[in-house]
Motif scaffolding. Structure first.
Motif, PDB file in Angstrom:
ATOM      1  N   GLY A  56       0.836  -1.200   0.000  1.00  0.00           N
ATOM      2  CA  GLY A  56       0.000   0.000   0.000  1.00  0.00           C
ATOM      3  C   GLY A  56       0.868   1.246   0.000  1.00  0.00           C
ATOM      4  O   GLY A  56       2.099   1.159  -0.052  1.00  0.00           O
ATOM      5  N   GLU A  57       0.218   2.427   0.031  1.00  0.00           N
ATOM      6  CA  GLU A  57       0.975   3.676   0.037  1.00  0.00           C
ATOM      7  C   GLU A  57       0.347   4.643   1.027  1.00  0.00           C
ATOM      8  O   GLU A  57      -0.876   4.653   1.194  1.00  0.00           O
ATOM      9  N   ALA A  58       1.171   5.462   1.663  1.00  0.00           N
ATOM     10  CA  ALA A  58       0.660   6.481   2.573  1.00  0.00           C
ATOM     11  C   ALA A  58       1.277   7.823   2.240  1.00  0.00           C
ATOM     12  O   ALA A  58       2.456   7.895   1.886  1.00  0.00           O
ATOM     13  N   PHE A  59       0.455   8.887   2.322  1.00  0.00           N
ATOM     14  CA  PHE A  59       0.922  10.242   2.002  1.00  0.00           C
ATOM     15  C   PHE A  59       0.418  11.227   3.034  1.00  0.00           C
ATOM     16  O   PHE A  59      -0.565  10.967   3.711  1.00  0.00           O
ATOM     17  N   VAL A  60       1.110  12.358   3.093  1.00  0.00           N
ATOM     18  CA  VAL A  60       0.580  13.485   3.853  1.00  0.00           C
ATOM     19  C   VAL A  60       0.282  14.578   2.842  1.00  0.00           C
ATOM     20  O   VAL A  60       1.113  14.883   1.994  1.00  0.00           O
ATOM     21  N   ALA A  61      -0.935  15.116   2.887  1.00  0.00           N
ATOM     22  CA  ALA A  61      -1.294  16.201   1.960  1.00  0.00           C
ATOM     23  C   ALA A  61      -1.565  17.470   2.751  1.00  0.00           C
ATOM     24  O   ALA A  61      -2.169  17.425   3.822  1.00  0.00           O
ATOM     25  N   GLN A  62      -1.097  18.594   2.213  1.00  0.00           N
ATOM     26  CA  GLN A  62      -1.304  19.869   2.896  1.00  0.00           C
ATOM     27  C   GLN A  62      -2.746  20.334   2.752  1.00  0.00           C
ATOM     28  O   GLN A  62      -3.336  20.842   3.688  1.00  0.00           O
ATOM     29  N   THR A  63      -3.271  20.143   1.556  1.00  0.00           N
ATOM     30  CA  THR A  63      -4.619  20.669   1.277  1.00  0.00           C
ATOM     31  C   THR A  63      -5.477  19.586   0.639  1.00  0.00           C
ATOM     32  O   THR A  63      -4.983  18.561   0.182  1.00  0.00           O
ATOM     33  N   GLU A  64      -6.761  19.855   0.592  1.00  0.00           N
ATOM     34  CA  GLU A  64      -7.687  18.934  -0.078  1.00  0.00           C
ATOM     35  C   GLU A  64      -7.360  18.836  -1.557  1.00  0.00           C
ATOM     36  O   GLU A  64      -7.538  17.794  -2.177  1.00  0.00           O
TER      37      GLU A  64
END
Lengths: 217, 258, 459
Positions: A56-64
């Motif tokens: 799987g993959e995981a990310f952090v996003a600043q905005t929608e």
């Protein structure tokens, strides 16, 4: 049909009569060797490494908008997309960005007792979650529709940083045992099997791809 | 240090050189060794086949015999504070130490005695490592060997590094680890004759792994495993040598094969 | 259930000659053993095992109360409970539920208890199709066989065999790539999920505190069998109940690691009854069947701890006997070391008299058991029970005389001398057929150790 309740309970009472009632003393020690840091950054690092190891993959996003970019880059234009209602309600900007260029249907379009075949067509599903567990790379879910997330080949999860739990110790507590509804489930990596010569195959009945995006607030 | 030598029946009858070597090494390391002559069999074959009553009687006989240097069992002269019982077999030592107390638990006289007795019983390599001190031993022997962990030594007695540490004290000896060293060789006492096909097939697996090591000798602390593996190897036409660790130690200090 | 454990000797002799089987098993089990060891690097196995054992001991000692508590909670969650003492009763109840709803097709996920009660063949006799949806179970069902492993049902089959099976039964092209074969199974099973009205699953744990049924799996088939249906039937044993939700922090860390070497399975479902208001799918009815079938009879006996088993399969993977003969040789749905206990205990010692002896007692099973069952010591205790109950025979005669000899050192010395003196004659070789059919006898020495010792020639 009359059941055997009384007979079985009587037989149990006979068997355990006179034996000591044992109470497991609740040890507070954690069985984990490696402690996971208190800050989101170290929890995310653990979560991400566990989930990646499973495919799987995981990310952090600043905005929608960033979150929608991440998803759009992973699904083809002709993809059939299912969007859970919690996403539509909680992430309005994200939802409109996603549906601008992709055909999507929403949970609200389906009523109780909907036709299973109608949701079996979705390639992808987007949902929120109750919590994530860094120790194992797991997502904890409770949804008003079980099937879209169980059938889609790709599962996208939006999570808040505050939802990240360090270990299973924090999950199996009163906070989560009192959930409302008929089921709570943990998803840890793609659906998989090794039933043929122990060779790993992913995407058996459920998702082959799992992407979790943490939104910073 | 006084040691009452425990010689399991099959070693006494079929592999006397293992017992002779054990005796030599213990004396070489400064022990006073007594061989209690009334000892026979620890009763393990009966116990493991489910004949607990027969095993119990043999256990009582064996405890009594091993704590008496006299030939008639009449006088118990074993000093429970200072003396030791030492045997060159993890399997039979496990019987004495781990299984006797349970087997004799309901006997008014033997329940306490067997527990006290058990505390003084040691497997040969364990005795050298834990009581004598492995650094007291050194030898010289040119050979490439692998070590076979018997299940009883490994899992009942928790012996793993001890015998390897002894072998490392022998100059010229090269120790090659056996792949899947912790898998059973398939002997299992009466299992080996009740289910000989399975037992032999397990031996074949072990021998196949042994091939990969290039070792000339398979060394172990349990001659029962070796008897089974050697019997199978000979049937398959292999001339490889199988030896008890005491034999290798004895050869390494004398410089020649007994 | 078809039990053929009485024929263990014939069964294992056939299976052990199957070199393809041995090679399939060897590869799969050794890989599983290796993965298991690595998965425990991050957690303290001994701590977890001891905690799990304590919780299981507590659960069994309070079984009566915990079942009542589970029952209350599950009823509050709108589940229907049914206690069955026998397989017949459980089967009849399930048939009744199916017929009331006019069910034709049932999707089933893995459950050892359904194997134990012979549910699928039973339903088939009444014209109800119950499709196994776990890939391994599906393969075994297509082949008309039974599972040969608790958690990896088709462990005995090679990819080539499976490819040929699929070709013959569901018309796929011959291709032995596991991804291809899995995709083909998915295609067939997806249609079953979409058309089925009823699902059957087992339960890994029942939680008394909350009334939850916990189902652990990897493929997503159990998720679907319990969700994509109008009626969900849980079939499980009474021993599966544990006190608290928080106990899962122990069991969830042990089960997958012990079973497949994963930290956690892909799915863990905590099922709390039928769909509630506001939910748009999930079953409308949930039935929980609690089977006894000999379990309560073990309480208060020496074998009580066998009820701790969480069916992880670790003892099968490490067992060298299992690795050589495979699961079918045991003639029971419960194979391997734990099966050699469960089978005689649930189905009667007379029906599996050889199984407790089919172990070299190496103890590797006990070493890996995540709930601390002393499997090999349990096997020993069963050997004793079996021998004590048996009438006099040749073996008893031999052991009695062997004991008599060993109690008299003089007689032992003479017997030893006699045995060694006839060692080169065919008499001894014949007497020791079990040994000599597969191995050479050692060179018998002319003198025993004690003779050498007496002569003073040990120096």
């Amino acid at each position: 049909m009359e059941d055997d309740r009384e007979k079985i309970l009587a037989s149990i009472r006979r068997g355990i009569r006179g034996s000591d009632r044992i109470s497991a003393d609740r040890s507070s020690k954690s069985p984990l060797f490696a402690r996971i840091g208190n800050d989101f950054k170290s929890r995310f690092a653990k979560f991400s490494s566990e989930l990646s190891a499973l495919g799987g993959e995981a990310f952090v996003a600043q905005t929608e908008a960033d979150a929608s970019e991440l998803i759009l880059a992973r699904i083809e234009p002709n993809t059939s997309l299912f969007i859970y209602d919690d996403i539509r309600t909680n992430y309005g900007a994200f939802t409109s960005l996603l549906t601008e260029s992709r055909q999507a249907r929403f949970g609200i379009e389906f009523g109780p007792g909907y036709d299973k075949r109608e949701v079996a067509i979705f390639d992808s599903a987007v949902s929120g979650c109750l919590a994530c567990v860094a120790e194992t790379g797991s997502i904890v879910m409770k949804t008003d529709m079980r099937l879209p997330a169980a059938l889609a080949a790709r599962l996208f999860i939006l999570a808040k940083e505050s939802q990240m739990l360090p270990t299973l110790d924090e999950l199996f507590t009163d906070r989560f045992s009192n959930f409302e509804g008929s089921n709570l489930f943990l998803v840890t990596g793609p659906s998989r099997t090794a039933d043929i010569e122990k060779e790993l195959v992913t995407g058996v009945h459920g998702p082959k791809e799992i992407i979790v995006i943490f939104l910073q607030h | 240090m006084r040691v009452y030598l425990f010689v399991p029946c099959y070693i006494d009858q079929l592999f006397p050189n293992v017992a002779v070597s054990t005796l030599k090494i213990l004396e070489h390391l400064g022990c006073e060794v007594i061989f209690p002559e009334n000892q026979t069999c620890c009763g393990q074959p009966a116990y493991n086949t489910g004949y607990f009553e027969e095993a119990k009687l043999m256990a009582m006989h064996e405890v009594k015999s091993l704590i008496s240097s006299a030939s008639d069992n009449a006088r118990i002269d074993f000093d429970f504070k200072n003396d030791y019982v030492v045997g060159p077999s993890g399997s039979c030592v496990a019987m004495l130490r781990n299984f006797y107390p349970g087997l004799l638990a309901n006997d008014p006289m033997f329940s306490k005695l067997s527990a006290e007795f058990g505390k003084r019983v040691f497997e040969f390599s364990e005795f050298i490592n834990r009581i004598i001190g492995v650094e007291r031993f050194s030898g010289k022997l040119e050979a490439t060997v692998s070590f076979h962990d018997s299940c009883h030594s490994l899992r009942e007695l928790g012996i793993k590094e001890g015998p390897r540490n002894i072998l490392k004290r022998i100059e010229g000896l090269k120790l090659v680890e056996l792949p899947y060293a912790e898998v059973c060789c398939g002997f299992g006492g009466t299992f080996s004759v009740k289910f000989p096909e399975i037992s032999a097939s397990m031996a074949d697996e072990k021998l196949k792994n042994l091939e990969q090591t290039g070792a000339e000798i398979l060394v172990s602390g349990d001659t029962s495993c070796l008897m089974h593996l050697q019997g199978r190897a000979r049937r398959n036409g292999s001339p490889r040598r199988f030896a008890h660790i005491a034999e290798i130690m004895a050869e390494s200090i004398i410089g020649e094969r007994a | 259930m078809e039990l053929s454990s009485r024929n263990f000797h014939d069964l294992y002799k056939t299976e052990i000659r199957n070199t393809q089987l041995r090679s399939n098993l060897s590869k799969a089990t050794l890989q599983a053993v290796d993965k298991r060891s690595r998965s425990f690097e991050e957690v303290d196995f001994v701590f977890l095992r001891d905690e799990a054992k304590k919780i299981k001991q507590e659960s069994i000692s309070l079984l009566n109360d915990l079942l009542s508590q589970f029952e209350d909670k599950a009823r509050q969650n709108n589940c229907t409970l049914f206690y069955a003492q026998t397989p017949e009763k459980a089967n009849a109840y399930i048939l009744d539920v199916a017929q009331k709803h006019g069910v034709k097709t049932i999707v089933k996920s893995k459950s050892m208890v359904t194997e134990e009660i012979g549910l699928v063949p039973f339903l088939t006799r009444y014209g109800i199709e119950a499709v196994e949806t776990d890939l391994g179970e599906y393969i075994v069902q297509l082949a008309g066989e039974t599972p040969s492993h608790i958690t990896t049902p088709a462990i005995h089959k090679s990819r080539r065999e499976i490819s040929e099976l699929f070709h013959e039964k569901i018309g796929t092209v011959l291709n032995d790539d596991p991804s291809f074969l899995t995709a083909e199974a998915r295609r067939v099973l997806r249609e079953k999920f979409l058309s089925a009205d009823m699902g059957i699953s087992g339960a890994n744990f029942l939680i008394a505190e909350t009334g939850d049924v916990v189902v652990v799996e990897n493929e997503g088939n159990a998720r679907l069998s319990t969700s994509a249906v109008k009626v969900h039937v849980v079939v499980t044993g009474i021993e599966k109940v544990i006190p608290r939700f928080s106990d899962l922090r122990i069991f969830m860390r042990l089960l997958a690691r012990s079973s497949t070497g994963q930290k956690l399975t892909s799915y863990v479902s905590l099922l709390r009854g039928p769909r509630t208001r506001g939910e748009k799918d999930g079953p409308e009815e949930v039935h929980v069947i609690l089977l006894d079938n000999g379990r309560s009879g073990l309480l208060g006996t020496e074998h009580q701890e066998v009820l701790h088993c969480i069916r992880c399969g670790a003892c099968l993977n490490v067992c060298p006997v299992y690795r050589n003969i495979g699961g079918h040789a045991y003639g029971s749905v419960y194979p391997g070391p734990i099966g050699s206990l469960v089978t005689p205990l649930y189905f009667g010692e007379q029906n599996a008299p050889d199984l407790p002896f089919a172990s070299s007692l190496c103890g590797n099973c006990t070493e890996v058991c995540p709930v601390g069952i002393e499997i090999h010591h349990q096997l020993l205790a069963m050997r004793h029970e079996i021998k004590s109950a048996r009438k006099d025979g040749l073996e008893k005669f031999i052991f009695r005389n062997y004991r008599k000899t060993m109690l008299r050192p003089g007689r032992y010395r003479i017997m030893g001398k006699v045995a060694r003196s006839i060692s080169r004659t065919p008499i001894l070789k014949n007497l020791l057929k079990g040994w000599t059919a597969y191995r050479e006898l050692p060179q018998f020495p002319s003198r025993s150790f004690r003779e050498i010792y007496k002569s003073g020639q040990t120096r």
